[in-house]
Design an enzyme around this catalytic site. Sequence first.
Site, mmCIF file in Angstrom:
data_model
loop_
_atom_site.group_PDB
_atom_site.id
_atom_site.type_symbol
_atom_site.label_atom_id
_atom_site.label_comp_id
_atom_site.label_asym_id
_atom_site.label_seq_id
_atom_site.Cartn_x
_atom_site.Cartn_y
_atom_site.Cartn_z
ATOM 1 N N CYS A 1 27.063 26.043 44.548
ATOM 2 C CA CYS A 1 28.173 26.547 45.359
ATOM 3 C C CYS A 1 27.880 26.212 46.813
ATOM 4 C CB CYS A 1 28.305 28.057 45.231
ATOM 5 S SG CYS A 1 28.650 28.596 43.556
ATOM 6 N N LYS B 1 38.920 41.539 29.886
ATOM 7 C CA LYS B 1 38.946 42.306 31.127
ATOM 8 C C LYS B 1 39.853 43.518 30.907
ATOM 9 C CE LYS B 1 38.245 38.164 33.832
ATOM 10 N NZ LYS B 1 38.027 37.229 32.695
ATOM 11 N N ASP C 1 30.652 44.027 38.624
ATOM 12 C CA ASP C 1 29.881 44.160 37.378
ATOM 13 C C ASP C 1 28.453 44.651 37.652
ATOM 14 O OD1 ASP C 1 32.024 42.990 35.975
ATOM 15 O OD2 ASP C 1 31.285 40.986 36.442
ATOM 16 N N ASP D 1 35.268 44.097 33.879
ATOM 17 C CA ASP D 1 34.784 43.262 32.777
ATOM 18 C C ASP D 1 33.922 44.133 31.903
ATOM 19 O OD1 ASP D 1 35.504 40.556 32.479
ATOM 20 O OD2 ASP D 1 34.529 40.079 34.374
ATOM 21 N N CYS E 1 27.301 33.659 47.141
ATOM 22 C CA CYS E 1 27.722 35.026 47.404
ATOM 23 C C CYS E 1 26.644 35.962 46.887
ATOM 24 C CB CYS E 1 29.040 35.322 46.694
ATOM 25 S SG CYS E 1 30.266 34.034 46.959
ATOM 26 N N CYS F 1 27.501 37.679 43.556
ATOM 27 C CA CYS F 1 27.934 36.815 42.453
ATOM 28 C C CYS F 1 27.526 37.375 41.090
ATOM 29 C CB CYS F 1 27.315 35.430 42.617
ATOM 30 S SG CYS F 1 27.788 34.302 41.299
ATOM 31 N N ARG G 1 35.547 33.824 25.440
ATOM 32 C CA ARG G 1 35.705 35.246 25.130
ATOM 33 C C ARG G 1 37.109 35.527 24.606
ATOM 34 N NH1 ARG G 1 34.450 37.913 30.569
ATOM 35 N NH2 ARG G 1 34.359 39.894 29.485
ATOM 36 N N TYR G 2 37.943 34.512 24.629
ATOM 37 C CA TYR G 2 39.318 34.661 24.153
ATOM 38 C C TYR G 2 39.615 33.508 23.205
ATOM 39 C CZ TYR G 2 39.660 37.459 28.445
ATOM 40 O OH TYR G 2 39.452 38.370 29.436
ATOM 41 N N ARG H 1 27.245 35.592 38.479
ATOM 42 C CA ARG H 1 26.436 34.593 37.756
ATOM 43 C C ARG H 1 25.172 34.258 38.547
ATOM 44 N NH1 ARG H 1 31.345 31.495 36.251
ATOM 45 N NH2 ARG H 1 32.174 32.673 34.493
ATOM 46 N N ARG I 1 41.747 30.554 25.346
ATOM 47 C CA ARG I 1 41.260 29.932 26.575
ATOM 48 C C ARG I 1 39.743 30.002 26.658
ATOM 49 N NH1 ARG I 1 43.557 34.858 27.139
ATOM 50 N NH2 ARG I 1 43.069 36.248 28.889
HETATM 51 C C1 LIG Z 1 38.037 35.836 32.980
HETATM 52 C C2 LIG Z 1 37.857 34.870 31.944
HETATM 53 C C3 LIG Z 1 38.932 34.110 31.494
HETATM 54 C C4 LIG Z 1 40.315 34.214 32.064
HETATM 55 O O1 LIG Z 1 40.919 35.450 31.855
HETATM 56 P P1 LIG Z 1 42.363 35.717 32.468
HETATM 57 O O2 LIG Z 1 42.592 37.153 32.208
HETATM 58 O O3 LIG Z 1 43.310 34.812 31.776
HETATM 59 O O4 LIG Z 1 42.296 35.393 33.923
HETATM 60 C C5 LIG Z 1 38.695 33.221 30.459
HETATM 61 N N1 LIG Z 1 37.475 33.069 29.911
HETATM 62 C C6 LIG Z 1 36.428 33.785 30.337
HETATM 63 C C7 LIG Z 1 35.122 33.578 29.685
HETATM 64 C C8 LIG Z 1 36.580 34.706 31.367
HETATM 65 O O5 LIG Z 1 35.518 35.397 31.787
HETATM 66 S S1 SF4 Z 2 31.033 34.193 43.362
HETATM 67 FE FE1 SF4 Z 2 29.238 33.073 42.550
HETATM 68 S S2 SF4 Z 2 30.065 31.273 41.522
HETATM 69 FE FE2 SF4 Z 2 31.672 32.077 42.863
HETATM 70 S S3 SF4 Z 2 31.454 30.949 44.807
HETATM 71 FE FE3 SF4 Z 2 30.272 32.835 45.005
HETATM 72 S S4 SF4 Z 2 28.205 32.276 44.388
HETATM 73 FE FE4 SF4 Z 2 29.557 30.666 43.626
#
Ligand SMILES: *Cc1c(COP(=O)(O)O)cnc(C)c1O
Ligand code: SF4
Length: 355
Positions: free
Chosen positions: A127, A340, A296, A333, A131, A134, A114-115, A136, A118
């Site tokens: 996991c 973010k 989210d 997000d 959670c 979560c 998304r960036y 995801r 990175r």
């Molecule tokens: C959150 C996230 C990051 C890291 O973002 P930072 O603001 O640097 O912590 C990088 N890639 C993705 C896809 C993310 O969701």
């Molecule tokens: S937030 Fe989601 S990915 Fe992170 S430890 Fe919990 S269950 Fe696993």
Amino acid sequence: MDRNSLFLEPWKEIAAIHWNDWRWQFRHRLRGAARIDGFSGYNPLKRKALQGVSRAYPVSITPYYFSLIDRRDRNDPVLRQCFPDLREINFSLGGVDDPLEESSHMPVKGLIRRYIDRCLILTTTVCAVYCRHCNRKRLRKKSNKSMTVRPLMRPMLEYIGREKAIREVILSGGDPLTLSDQRLDAILKSLRAVRHVEVLRIGSRAPVVMPMRVTPELCETLRKYRPLWFNTQFNHPREITPEAARACEMLLEAGIPVSNQSVLLRGINDSYEVMRELLQGLQRISVRPYYLFHCDPVLGTDHFRVDIGKGLEIMEKLRHSVSGLCLPGYVVDMPGGKVKQPVHSPRMDDVEPCR
Ligand SMILES: *Cc1c(COP(=O)(O)O)cnc(C)c1O
Ligand code: SF4
């Protein structure tokens, strides 16, 4: 009947040598509805419904994390983070599977970008504790079960090798620390071999839910790949136990900075008092609060969501009363968006930040 007596005490006689062994903790995770039955103390109807929840979104709780639950309290903050709730499958409450549209930001499967500078790679979908909040959650659905991450690693690494703008890679998942030291070593080594990748980052809840995972051997492995940053997720002061503190200290002693990303969760940490205790507790164990995520709109997590106004109010109060080192950035997000976004109170909106 006292609720306490409705819970079994499954690990009463466990020797410390097992308890402190992460593989034992991992093998003895409470999983699926059958195990929950044993200690839920719910009537048969509710039990059946909870089985439905755990079929939609699997349950997994390490004995260690389970031991932090105050079993007299149905709204216990640890219990609520790991125990299934009927509201998770009340889909009329709204939300979508993938609000951040991560799937559409995958140039290769398993790698989210998304960036420009990175990217994030899914190293596993497993996991130690699942959670309930979560973001995801979708990865754990039956339809996604087929997603085995291991064969995706080579295409992901090739992509990172090609994309010279990527200077930071985040190992995520799932929880990367459910992998063996050898597997982690192999992944980190391949990433380190890419010249333009300057910084590595691990996102893992292991210090919170399975702190015995942080062994001297793991620290030796991670130490080799610095600069390596570690992000974990404490959401409640009760999670800051001596074991968790020790795990963070070991990482810090290996030269790995540890930061924290909390999620603002209704009924768990959405009060000024709890949040202050959490942030100051983290500062005491040298863990830097980094982000406070606004929850989210993920399908099945509506009952955790806090009103943004309330989140802002808590942050505003904290700003006036805690050290700057305790203050996380309160971020949301953006659905479909790229970054973010910091959440500001309305009157701050007309102020141009100095850069
Ligand atoms: C959150 C996230 C990051 C890291 O973002 P930072 O603001 O640097 O912590 C990088 N890639 C993705 C896809 C993310 O969701
Ligand atoms: S937030 Fe989601 S990915 Fe992170 S430890 Fe919990 S269950 Fe696993």
